[in-house]
Design a protein around this motif. Structure first.
Motif, PDB file in Angstrom:
ATOM      1  N   GLY A 194       9.401 -97.068  54.812  1.00 35.92           N
ATOM      2  CA  GLY A 194       8.461 -97.952  54.144  1.00 35.92           C
ATOM      3  C   GLY A 194       7.017 -97.498  54.300  1.00 35.92           C
ATOM      4  N   THR A 195       6.159 -98.159  53.579  1.00 34.50           N
ATOM      5  CA  THR A 195       4.714 -97.884  53.647  1.00 34.50           C
ATOM      6  C   THR A 195       3.996 -99.098  54.223  1.00 34.50           C
ATOM      7  N   SER A 196       2.791 -98.874  54.685  1.00 35.39           N
ATOM      8  CA  SER A 196       2.001 -99.959  55.271  1.00 35.39           C
ATOM      9  C   SER A 196       1.420-100.825  54.164  1.00 35.39           C
ATOM     10  N   THR A 197       1.795-102.103  54.197  1.00 31.22           N
ATOM     11  CA  THR A 197       1.282-103.079  53.229  1.00 31.22           C
ATOM     12  C   THR A 197       0.952-104.360  53.974  1.00 31.22           C
ATOM     13  N   GLY A 198      -0.304-104.768  53.934  1.00 34.25           N
ATOM     14  CA  GLY A 198      -0.695-105.992  54.635  1.00 34.25           C
ATOM     15  C   GLY A 198      -0.533-105.830  56.133  1.00 34.25           C
ATOM     16  N   GLN A 199       0.228-106.763  56.748  1.00 35.98           N
ATOM     17  CA  GLN A 199       0.447-106.723  58.188  1.00 35.98           C
ATOM     18  C   GLN A 199       1.666-105.892  58.574  1.00 35.98           C
ATOM     19  N   VAL A 200       2.419-105.415  57.600  1.00 33.70           N
ATOM     20  CA  VAL A 200       3.623-104.626  57.871  1.00 33.70           C
ATOM     21  C   VAL A 200       3.279-103.148  57.789  1.00 33.70           C
ATOM     22  N   THR A 201       3.716-102.397  58.791  1.00 35.06           N
ATOM     23  CA  THR A 201       3.427-100.970  58.835  1.00 35.06           C
ATOM     24  C   THR A 201       4.674-100.157  58.494  1.00 35.06           C
ATOM     25  N   GLY A 202       4.443 -98.947  58.054  1.00 35.14           N
ATOM     26  CA  GLY A 202       5.528 -98.019  57.750  1.00 35.14           C
ATOM     27  C   GLY A 202       5.017 -96.597  57.800  1.00 35.14           C
ATOM     28  N   LEU A 203       5.926 -95.665  58.027  1.00 34.43           N
ATOM     29  CA  LEU A 203       5.538 -94.264  58.160  1.00 34.43           C
ATOM     30  C   LEU A 203       5.643 -93.502  56.856  1.00 34.43           C
ATOM     31  N   GLY A 204       6.340 -94.041  55.874  1.00 37.78           N
ATOM     32  CA  GLY A 204       6.420 -93.387  54.575  1.00 37.78           C
ATOM     33  C   GLY A 204       7.215 -92.102  54.561  1.00 37.78           C
ATOM     34  N   TRP A 205       8.218 -91.986  55.437  1.00 34.48           N
ATOM     35  CA  TRP A 205       9.057 -90.793  55.433  1.00 34.48           C
ATOM     36  C   TRP A 205       9.907 -90.743  54.163  1.00 34.48           C
ATOM     37  N   PRO A 206      10.359 -89.561  53.765  1.00 41.33           N
ATOM     38  CA  PRO A 206      11.365 -89.490  52.698  1.00 41.33           C
ATOM     39  C   PRO A 206      12.628 -90.241  53.138  1.00 41.33           C
ATOM     40  N   THR A 207      13.210 -90.970  52.223  1.00 39.77           N
ATOM     41  CA  THR A 207      14.349 -91.810  52.615  1.00 39.77           C
ATOM     42  C   THR A 207      15.534 -91.000  53.109  1.00 39.77           C
ATOM     43  N   TRP A 208      15.718 -89.769  52.594  1.00 40.58           N
ATOM     44  CA  TRP A 208      16.825 -88.945  53.060  1.00 40.58           C
ATOM     45  C   TRP A 208      16.637 -88.533  54.513  1.00 40.58           C
ATOM     46  N   LEU A 209      15.399 -88.562  54.991  1.00 41.25           N
ATOM     47  CA  LEU A 209      15.114 -88.257  56.389  1.00 41.25           C
ATOM     48  C   LEU A 209      15.065 -89.530  57.233  1.00 41.25           C
ATOM     49  N   ALA A 210      14.636 -90.639  56.625  1.00 38.71           N
ATOM     50  CA  ALA A 210      14.514 -91.893  57.371  1.00 38.71           C
ATOM     51  C   ALA A 210      15.881 -92.435  57.784  1.00 38.71           C
ATOM     52  N   ALA A 211      16.898 -92.268  56.946  1.00 39.06           N
ATOM     53  CA  ALA A 211      18.222 -92.807  57.269  1.00 39.06           C
ATOM     54  C   ALA A 211      18.811 -92.152  58.519  1.00 39.06           C
ATOM     55  N   PRO A 212      18.925 -90.815  58.589  1.00 40.06           N
ATOM     56  CA  PRO A 212      19.416 -90.227  59.845  1.00 40.06           C
ATOM     57  C   PRO A 212      18.449 -90.429  61.005  1.00 40.06           C
ATOM     58  N   GLY A 213      17.141 -90.530  60.709  1.00 34.04           N
ATOM     59  CA  GLY A 213      16.186 -90.789  61.779  1.00 34.04           C
ATOM     60  C   GLY A 213      16.422 -92.143  62.427  1.00 34.04           C
ATOM     61  N   ALA A 214      16.710 -93.164  61.623  1.00 31.34           N
ATOM     62  CA  ALA A 214      16.996 -94.495  62.160  1.00 31.34           C
ATOM     63  C   ALA A 214      18.270 -94.485  62.992  1.00 31.34           C
ATOM     64  N   ILE A 215      19.283 -93.742  62.540  1.00 29.91           N
ATOM     65  CA  ILE A 215      20.538 -93.665  63.292  1.00 29.91           C
ATOM     66  C   ILE A 215      20.325 -92.939  64.610  1.00 29.91           C
ATOM     67  N   LEU A 216      19.544 -91.859  64.588  1.00 26.22           N
ATOM     68  CA  LEU A 216      19.279 -91.100  65.812  1.00 26.22           C
ATOM     69  C   LEU A 216      18.497 -91.931  66.821  1.00 26.22           C
ATOM     70  N   LEU A 217      17.485 -92.656  66.360  1.00 28.56           N
ATOM     71  CA  LEU A 217      16.698 -93.492  67.281  1.00 28.56           C
ATOM     72  C   LEU A 217      17.549 -94.616  67.863  1.00 28.56           C
TER      73      LEU A 217
END
Length: 371
Positions: free
Chosen positions: A82-105
Motif C-alpha cells: 500500500g501507499t501512505s494516505t492520511g494516517q495510514v502508511t505504506g511502503l509502496g512495494w510491487p505487489t509481487w514482492l509484497a506478498a512473499p515479503g509478508a509471508i517471510l516476515l
C-alpha cells in the motif's frame, strides 16, 4: 525373455482427485460471483488450516493463535504494497514482492514466538498461545498507522508481471470474461494445490517422521538424536507460513482487512476446521475448512427460506448463530464418536478406511492419523 512390464492403472483415489481438480478448474466458467466468493474464502482458510493441521495434529502442539498469523500476512501485505494516505502508511512495494515479503516476515514472527512451544506443551501451550491473540488484537486496534485502526485498511490488488488480478483488466478465456473473482479463483486453486502437495511431502519425509516421534514421546525422540526444540520451532514457523499465505489470499479476496477477521473467534474456527476434518490429517483440513467457512455464507444466503431464521430483528436465530451451533455440534460429535472426521469419509470414497493409530500424548496425538 523378460516378461512385459505391466502398466499400473490409476487408483480410485487418483481418478477422484483428478476429477475434483477438473471440476474446480472449470467452476469459474459456470458459476456466479457469490459461489466464487464462497469457494475463495474456503480456499484461503484451507491453506491456513493445513498449517494448523501440521502444528496440532502432526507435531502435537495445541495452538489457539493461528489467526494471528493470518492477520499478520494480510496486514503486512497491505502495508508493504500500500501507499501512505492520511494516517495510514505504506511502503509502496510491487505487489509481487509484497506478498512473499509478508509471508517471510510472518515466518520470522513465528520463529520469535516459537520458544513458547519449547517451554510449554498441551493445555499450557494453548493458553499461552491464546495470549498472543489478545496482544495481536490490541496491536491491530491501536497501531492505526500500520493497520488502519478498528476500521481497517485497503488491500491493493495483486499484479504478477503481465497478470493483473484486479478488475482493471478482463481476461477472456474460451469466450468467458474473467474478472477479479475468476482470476483470483485460479490463483487460489494453484496456491491451495501447491500448499497441499508440499505439506504431504513434508509429512512423509524425515522431518515429518521426526515430528510424529516428538509428538508420541519427546524423551524417546531426544534419546534417538532428534532435536526436540528445533523441530518444535520448525512446526511453529511452518504453521506461520501457511497461516500468512491464507491471510494474503483472504485479504486479496475482500480488498479490505479489519481486526475482527483475525480475533479469538477466527482462531477457534480454525481449530474446529482441523478437528472436524480429522485431527492430524492434511487432506482432511481441506473439507473441514470448506464446511466451517462456507456454512455461514450459505445460511445467510438462504436465511429467508429457513424456519426460525430471517434477516430481520424478529428472527429467533441469526445465520451466524445457527452456523455456529451446527459446526460446534459437529465438533463435539467428532471428538466423542468420529475421531477420523471428514477425512474418514474421504478415505472411504477413495478406497476404504484406514486403520487409526492410537498413541499417547494428549488430545493432539491421540486421534492423529496420516493423510
Amino acid at each position: 525373455m523378460s516378461e512385459p512390464t505391466r502398466r499400473r492403472l490409476p487408483g480410485r483415489g487418483q481418478v477422484l482427485t483428478l476429477g475434483l481438480l477438473a471440476v474446480a478448474v472449470a467452476t469459474p466458467f459456470y458459476v456466479g460471483p457469490f459461489w466464487l466468493q464462497v469457494g475463495l474464502t474456503a480456499m484461503a482458510y484451507a491453506v491456513a488450516a493445513i498449517g494448523l493441521a501440521i502444528q496440532v495434529g502432526i507435531a502435537g502442539q495445541l495452538s489457539l493463535a493461528h489467526a494471528v498469523f493470518m492477520g499478520s500476512g494480510a496486514y503486512l501485505y497491505a502495508f508493504l504494497a500500500g501507499t501512505s494516505t492520511g494516517q495510514v502508511t505504506g511502503l509502496g512495494w510491487p505487489t509481487w514482492l509484497a506478498a512473499p515479503g509478508a509471508i517471510l516476515l510472518t515466518a520470522l514472527l513465528g520463529a520469535v514466538c516459537s520458544p513458547i512451544s519449547a517451554r510449554l506443551r498441551g493445555l499450557y501451550l494453548g493458553v499461552a498461545s491464546l495470549g498472543l491473540v489478545f496482544i495481536a488484537n490490541h496491536v491491530m486496534q491501536r497501531f492505526s498507522a500500520l493497520t488502519g485502526g478498528p476500521g481497517g485498511r485497503e488491500v491493493p490488488a495483486l499484479r504478477l508481471g503481465p497478470l493483473d488480478f484486479s478488475d482493471d483488466t478482463t481476461w477472456v478465456i474460451a469466450n468467458v470474461p474473467f474478472q477479479q473473482a475468476e482470476k483470483l479463483w485460479m490463483l487460489g486453486l494453484a496456491v491451495l494445490a501447491g500448499a497441499y502437495l508440499i505439506a504431504r511431502r513434508m509429512a512423509a519425509g524425515r522431518g515429518g517422521l521426526a515430528l510424529h516421534m516428538m509428538r508420541d514421546n519427546e524423551i524417546a525422540a531426544a534419546a534417538m538424536g532428534i532435536s526436540v526444540w528445533r523441530h518444535k520451532a520448525a512446526a511453529f514457523v511452518i504453521a506461520a507460513v501457511y497461516g500468512a499465505t491464507g491471510g494474503v489470499l483472504l485479504a486479496l479476496l475482500t480488498g479490505w482487512v479489519v481486526p475482527e477477521s483475525f480475533g479469538f473467534d477466527a482462531s477457534v474456527n480454525l481449530l474446529i476446521m482441523v478437528v472436524i476434518g480429522g485431527l492430524g490429517s492434511i487432506r482432511g483440513a481441506i473439507p473441514g475448512a470448506i464446511f466451517v467457512s462456507a456454512l455461514p455464507l450459505l445460511i445467510a444466503r438462504q436465511a429467508q427460506s429457513i424456519p426460525l431464521i430471517s434477516g430481520t430483528g424478529d428472527s429467533i436465530l441469526g445465520p451466524g448463530t445457527l452456523s455456529t451451533f451446527l459446526y460446534a455440534g459437529l465438533f463435539i460429535v467428532t471428538i466423542m464418536f468420529a475421531s477420523g472426521g471428514l477425512d474418514r469419509l474421504v478415505a472411504l470414497a477413495v478406497g476404504g478406511p484406514r486403520p487409526q493409530r492410537r498413541i499417547a500424548g494428549g488430545l493432539p496425538g491421540r486421534y492423529a492419523q496420516e493423510g
